[in-house]
Design a protein around this motif. Structure first.
Motif, PDB file in Angstrom:
ATOM      1  N   ALA A  56     -56.454   0.385 -36.646  1.00  0.00           N
ATOM      2  CA  ALA A  56     -56.745  -0.243 -37.938  1.00  0.00           C
ATOM      3  C   ALA A  56     -58.153   0.103 -38.398  1.00  0.00           C
ATOM      4  O   ALA A  56     -58.382   0.367 -39.586  1.00  0.00           O
ATOM      5  N   ALA A  57     -59.104   0.155 -37.462  1.00  0.00           N
ATOM      6  CA  ALA A  57     -60.478   0.533 -37.816  1.00  0.00           C
ATOM      7  C   ALA A  57     -60.509   1.977 -38.313  1.00  0.00           C
ATOM      8  O   ALA A  57     -61.205   2.295 -39.287  1.00  0.00           O
ATOM      9  N   ALA A  58     -59.751   2.852 -37.654  1.00  0.00           N
ATOM     10  CA  ALA A  58     -59.695   4.253 -38.083  1.00  0.00           C
ATOM     11  C   ALA A  58     -59.080   4.357 -39.475  1.00  0.00           C
ATOM     12  O   ALA A  58     -59.576   5.104 -40.329  1.00  0.00           O
ATOM     13  N   ALA A  59     -58.027   3.596 -39.714  1.00  0.00           N
ATOM     14  CA  ALA A  59     -57.371   3.635 -41.026  1.00  0.00           C
ATOM     15  C   ALA A  59     -58.327   3.156 -42.121  1.00  0.00           C
ATOM     16  O   ALA A  59     -58.397   3.746 -43.201  1.00  0.00           O
ATOM     17  N   ARG A  60     -59.093   2.114 -41.823  1.00  0.00           N
ATOM     18  CA  ARG A  60     -60.045   1.595 -42.823  1.00  0.00           C
ATOM     19  C   ARG A  60     -61.146   2.606 -43.101  1.00  0.00           C
ATOM     20  O   ARG A  60     -61.646   2.697 -44.213  1.00  0.00           O
ATOM     21  N   SER A  61     -61.536   3.372 -42.089  1.00  0.00           N
ATOM     22  CA  SER A  61     -62.671   4.283 -42.252  1.00  0.00           C
ATOM     23  C   SER A  61     -62.274   5.632 -42.835  1.00  0.00           C
ATOM     24  O   SER A  61     -63.145   6.407 -43.224  1.00  0.00           O
ATOM     25  N   CYS A  62     -60.991   5.921 -42.893  1.00  0.00           N
ATOM     26  CA  CYS A  62     -60.555   7.228 -43.400  1.00  0.00           C
ATOM     27  C   CYS A  62     -60.857   7.339 -44.894  1.00  0.00           C
ATOM     28  O   CYS A  62     -60.322   6.574 -45.692  1.00  0.00           O
ATOM     29  N   PRO A  63     -61.695   8.291 -45.279  1.00  0.00           N
ATOM     30  CA  PRO A  63     -62.065   8.410 -46.692  1.00  0.00           C
ATOM     31  C   PRO A  63     -60.900   8.851 -47.583  1.00  0.00           C
ATOM     32  O   PRO A  63     -60.946   8.652 -48.796  1.00  0.00           O
TER      33      PRO A  63
END
Ligand code: SF4
Length: 79
Positions: A56-63
């Motif tokens: 979820a953190a990776a998904a939020r950080s994906c530009p």
């Protein structure tokens, strides 16, 4: 409120049409996302519940908003 769908399990997918291989997801969740020698993004599709927070953190950080998480189901607040 969202809960994990225990029948199908949480899963991750990346939209290759959106992904520009910036690699931010690799920094956020190195156990789940890796860049191979050819510069292609590799990732683990099936997640455990403990992996889900990192995904979820990776998904939020994906530009490019290229990372999708599935296996969640909506439940009402009073359940
Ligand atoms: S952060 Fe998003 S755009 Fe960058 S490599 Fe990961 S999925 Fe692709």
């Amino acid at each position: 409120m969202k809960t994990l769908n225990r029948l199908r399990g949480p899963r991750v997918s990346v939209d290759n049409d959106r992904c520009e291989v910036y690699g931010i997801c690799v920094w956020e969740a190195p156990r789940l996302f890796q860049l191979d020698r050819d510069g292609r993004l590799r990732y683990r599709r099936q997640l455990t519940e403990t992996d889900f927070a990192q995904a979820a953190a990776a998904a939020r950080s994906c530009p490019m908003q290229a990372i999708m998480l599935r296996g969640l189901s909506e439940v009402s607040a009073d359940e």
